[in-house]
Write an enzyme that holds these catalytic residues in place. Structure first.
Site, PDB file in Angstrom:
ATOM      1  N   CYS A 219      -9.828  -3.306 -10.371  1.00 52.01           N
ATOM      2  CA  CYS A 219      -9.365  -2.087  -9.694  1.00 52.01           C
ATOM      3  C   CYS A 219      -7.997  -2.288  -9.051  1.00 52.01           C
ATOM      4  O   CYS A 219      -7.486  -1.392  -8.386  1.00 52.01           O
ATOM      5  CB  CYS A 219     -10.381  -1.613  -8.661  1.00 52.01           C
ATOM      6  SG  CYS A 219     -10.637  -2.794  -7.328  1.00 52.01           S
TER       7      CYS A 219
ATOM      8  N   HIS B  73       0.815  -1.220   0.000  1.00 45.39           N
ATOM      9  CA  HIS B  73       0.000   0.000   0.000  1.00 45.39           C
ATOM     10  C   HIS B  73       0.839   1.256   0.000  1.00 45.39           C
ATOM     11  O   HIS B  73       0.433   2.288  -0.517  1.00 45.39           O
ATOM     12  CB  HIS B  73      -1.019  -0.042   1.133  1.00 45.39           C
ATOM     13  CG  HIS B  73      -2.131  -0.979   0.799  1.00 45.39           C
ATOM     14  ND1 HIS B  73      -2.116  -2.298   1.170  1.00 45.39           N
ATOM     15  CD2 HIS B  73      -3.228  -0.799   0.030  1.00 45.39           C
ATOM     16  CE1 HIS B  73      -3.189  -2.893   0.678  1.00 45.39           C
ATOM     17  NE2 HIS B  73      -3.877  -2.009  -0.020  1.00 45.39           N
TER      18      HIS B  73
ATOM     19  N   GLU C 130     -11.215 -10.812  -4.481  1.00 50.53           N
ATOM     20  CA  GLU C 130      -9.772 -10.739  -4.215  1.00 50.53           C
ATOM     21  C   GLU C 130      -9.262 -11.930  -3.406  1.00 50.53           C
ATOM     22  O   GLU C 130      -8.107 -11.980  -3.019  1.00 50.53           O
ATOM     23  CB  GLU C 130      -9.391  -9.417  -3.555  1.00 50.53           C
ATOM     24  CG  GLU C 130     -10.272  -8.941  -2.439  1.00 50.53           C
ATOM     25  CD  GLU C 130      -9.947  -7.517  -1.981  1.00 50.53           C
ATOM     26  OE1 GLU C 130      -8.959  -6.939  -2.429  1.00 50.53           O
ATOM     27  OE2 GLU C 130     -10.703  -7.011  -1.151  1.00 50.53           O
TER      28      GLU C 130
ATOM     29  N   ASP D 134      -4.673  -8.272  -4.254  1.00 54.30           N
ATOM     30  CA  ASP D 134      -4.842  -9.323  -3.250  1.00 54.30           C
ATOM     31  C   ASP D 134      -5.102 -10.679  -3.896  1.00 54.30           C
ATOM     32  O   ASP D 134      -4.681 -11.707  -3.374  1.00 54.30           O
ATOM     33  CB  ASP D 134      -5.987  -8.968  -2.294  1.00 54.30           C
ATOM     34  CG  ASP D 134      -5.519  -8.009  -1.223  1.00 54.30           C
ATOM     35  OD1 ASP D 134      -4.438  -8.261  -0.657  1.00 54.30           O
ATOM     36  OD2 ASP D 134      -6.202  -6.997  -0.983  1.00 54.30           O
TER      37      ASP D 134
HETATM   38  C1  PEP Z   1      -6.686  -5.079  -4.622  1.00 52.67           C
HETATM   39  O1  PEP Z   1      -6.489  -5.897  -3.720  1.00 52.67           O
HETATM   40  O2  PEP Z   1      -6.410  -5.295  -5.823  1.00 52.67           O
HETATM   41  C2  PEP Z   1      -7.275  -3.765  -4.314  1.00 52.67           C
HETATM   42  C3  PEP Z   1      -7.614  -2.943  -5.275  1.00 52.67           C
HETATM   43  O3  PEP Z   1      -7.407  -3.425  -3.007  1.00 52.67           O
HETATM   44  P1  PEP Z   1      -6.158  -2.970  -2.118  1.00 52.67           P
HETATM   45  O4  PEP Z   1      -4.977  -2.771  -3.021  1.00 52.67           O
HETATM   46  O5  PEP Z   1      -6.530  -1.714  -1.423  1.00 52.67           O
HETATM   47  O6  PEP Z   1      -5.989  -4.125  -1.185  1.00 52.67           O
HETATM   48 MG    MG Z   2      -7.353  -5.600  -1.796  1.00 49.75          MG
END
Ligand code: PEP
Ligand code: MG
Length: 589
Positions: free
Chosen positions: A527, A213, A456, A480
């Site tokens: 996403c 992140h 995910e 994920d």
């Molecule tokens: C993902 O897991 O692809 C996602 C978009 O959520 P995050 O990156 O915030 O875990």
């Molecule tokens: Mg995620």
């Protein structure tokens, strides 16, 4: 002497600037730039903190004397003498003043920076006794930091000149027209958010994976960044000239004139490319065979909506609401505060849809750095995202009510992260109903929302029919999905080479999710970071994807790919890639 450090590229482009080291103190420390008018106040905060610690130590010494030599070892008094001496050390005092006055660091940052500097000098000492005084110095500085933590900071982190990505805007101040790059062992996502408002031209961290992140926030800032550059925070010194090559994942320290000239050229080339792409801003994203494609933005804060619109996004595909919850020492935002934040995002998008994902904390997104999850062996498999929300229904209901209220100001989609079980789905939906009923009871207006689930976890991708029975749309969180399919910690640079979006198993889960949604005429988007990776756009189009959500800075690059693609003719090729033993080779062929 020029040397380079290799890491993982996370955000494109080249940054050239002087290094600012963020020391990793055991005390959670805020780093921000102050205003020149606050210099005296910040110096005073350090002075007050230091005096308080000195008094504390002197009191301790007196009580030791009263106890008599039998009750307390003589060494203790000697250690306290050393601590008192260190607290009055001229190098510590003048150094801290320098960072505050000349660099406009806040008091805590100035203290940790000076600590790091002196600690390195201790490390180089021949005399073992002196070398060991480093630990004493760390202790006294941490005492001051702890004292300061207990006393509220009189200054709020001011917002400095913004304009991320534009080198000429990223100057510290008028006296020091030099871009700065940040070097740290590790930065939490909350730290990154703080730096988002700052002036840095690039970032380097020792640890972290490509889709950690921290890396994601760096990417959203659209400034060159390298993570997993092991040892960088030890090898680079404060003020060193540094080149960050965010495309190659290389950090060059103390570059020669030739290297500087070469990277200066690369920087200008990137600027030319940016200008060229900007011509696509108002061009609709439609493939050569006439298929419209939605290019949505991932945002972290409500005010990011402006950047999303400016980048040509046709909506927000992922608002990571957890960033509203971070760095608040457990003092979480209530319904009203959240409602105002979501409303700002919705209004900011001027009638375009906003997908608000309910809070996803845990794993590499602790609420506060001091709360980093060391107690659980596998935090990524622990109480994270929807599991965390369901464990505290009152908190979750606050969030749901806030989102439903924001939906009166524009189209809102409600997205739930990390679902795996039917029971979790049913519990979540019951709470959404309850939130609606509570608002009705209080006569508080709320709007309709489309309900979506993130795919995910492999278990979710393998039970799509269950998900589609309950939800209006799905959003594939590939970051994920890859982590959980391949058992690779996305934040761990030591296994980053195995983190593979093109692994046949990952592609199979992504392809099946898209296909099932299309079969049932339900919306589906990606996403995760795969959506903003231009090398994967044609493949995802060929698999039937028509909605991509990514960092605003990537939108025009992906649009260019869309405009050049014939989606229909990509379909058989995409199936070939899917079936192949090594999809990355087929993709490149
Ligand atoms: C993902 O897991 O692809 C996602 C978009 O959520 P995050 O990156 O915030 O875990
Ligand atoms: Mg995620």
């Amino acid at each position: 002497m020029t040397f380079s450090i290799h890491g993982l590229p996370v955000a494109r482009g080249v940054a050239i600037g002087r290094a600012v080291l963020v020391a990793s103190s055991r005390v959670d420390v805020a780093h921000y730039f102050i205003d020149a008018s606050q210099i005296a106040t910040e110096i005073d905060r350090v002075r007050v903190g230091r005096n308080a610690v000195m008094e504390e130590i002197q009191r301790l010494q007196q009580s030791i004397v009263q106890m008599g030599p039998q009750a307390s070892p003589h060494e203790l008094s000697a250690i306290l003498d050393v601590h008192l001496m260190l607290l009055q050390d001229e190098m510590l005092i003048s150094g801290v003043k320098h960072w505050i006055t000349d660099r406009l660091y806040n008091a805590e940052w100035a203290l940790t920076t000076q600590l790091e500097l002196i600690a390195r000098q201790f490390d180089e000492m021949e005399d073992e006794y002196l070398r060991e005084r480093k630990a004493d110095l760390e202790q006294v500085v941490e005492r001051i930091l702890r004292y300061m933590k207990g006393v509220a900071s009189p200054v709020a982190p001011p917002v400095r000149r913004s304009g991320a990505g534009r080198q000429q805007d990223l100057l510290l101040d008028d006296t020091m027209d030099v871009p700065l790059v940040l070097i740290a062992h590790d930065l939490s996502p909350a730290d990154m958010l703080q730096f988002k408002q700052s002036v840095f031209a690039g970032f380097v961290t020792d640890v972290g994976g490509k889709t950690s992140h921290t890396a994601i926030v760096a990417r959203s800032m659209d400034i060159p960044a390298v993570v997993g550059a092991r040892g960088a925070s030890q090898m680079v010194r404060q003020d060193d000239w540094v080149v960050i090559d965010g495309d190659a994942g290389v950090v060059i320290v103390d570059p020669s004139a030739i290297i500087l000239a070469e990277y200066g050229f690369k920087q200008r080339q990137a600027e030319v490319e940016r200008t060229r792409l900007s011509r696509l801003l108002h061009t609709p994203a439609v493939t050569l065979d006439g298929q419209p494609v939605q290019l949505l933005a991932n945002i972290e804060m409500p005010d990011d909506a402006a950047a999303a619109l400016k980048a040509g996004a046709t909506g927000v595909g992922l608002f990571r609401s957890e960033f509203l919850f971070m760095g608040r020492q457990g003092n979480l935002p209530g319904e009203e505060e959240q409602y105002q934040a979501y409303r700002r995002a919705v209004e900011g998008m001027q009638g375009l849809p906003v997908t608000i994902r309910t809070v996803d904390v845990g794993a590499d997104k602790p609420l506060d750095r001091s709360m980093k999850d060391g107690a659980h062996l596998n935090p990524a498999l622990g109480l994270r995202a929807i599991r965390w929300s369901l464990a505290d229904p009152a908190m979750f209901l606050d969030q749901l009510r806030a989102i439903l209220r924001a939906a009166t100001h524009g189209p809102v989609h409600l997205l739930i992260p990390m679902l795996a079980h039917g029971s979790e789905i049913r519990q979540t939906l019951a709470l959404v109903d309850q939130a609606r009923a509570e608002l009705d009871e209080q006569n508080v207006p709320h709007g309709p929302v489309q309900l979506g689930a993130m795919i995910e976890i492999p278990a979710a991708a393998l039970t799509l029919k269950l998900f589609l029975k309950y939800f209006d749309f799905l959003s594939i969180g590939t970051n994920d999905l890859i982590q959980y399919t391949l058992a690779i910690d996305r934040a761990d640079e030591s296994v980053a080479h195995l983190y593979d979006p093109l692994h046949p198993a990952v592609l199979r889960l992504v392809a099946d999710t898209i296909a099932e949604c299309r079969r049932q005429s339900k919306g589906v988007s990606v996403c995760g970071e795969m959506a903003g990776d231009a090398s994967l756009t044609r493949l995802l189009l060929g698999l039937g994807l028509r909605s991509f959500s990514m960092h605003p800075a990537q939108i025009l690059t992906i649009k260019q790919e869309v405009l050049r693609s014939d989606a229909t003719s990509l379909e058989p090729w995409a199936q070939q890639v899917l079936e192949s033993e090594d999809p990355s080779l087929t993709l490149a062929a």
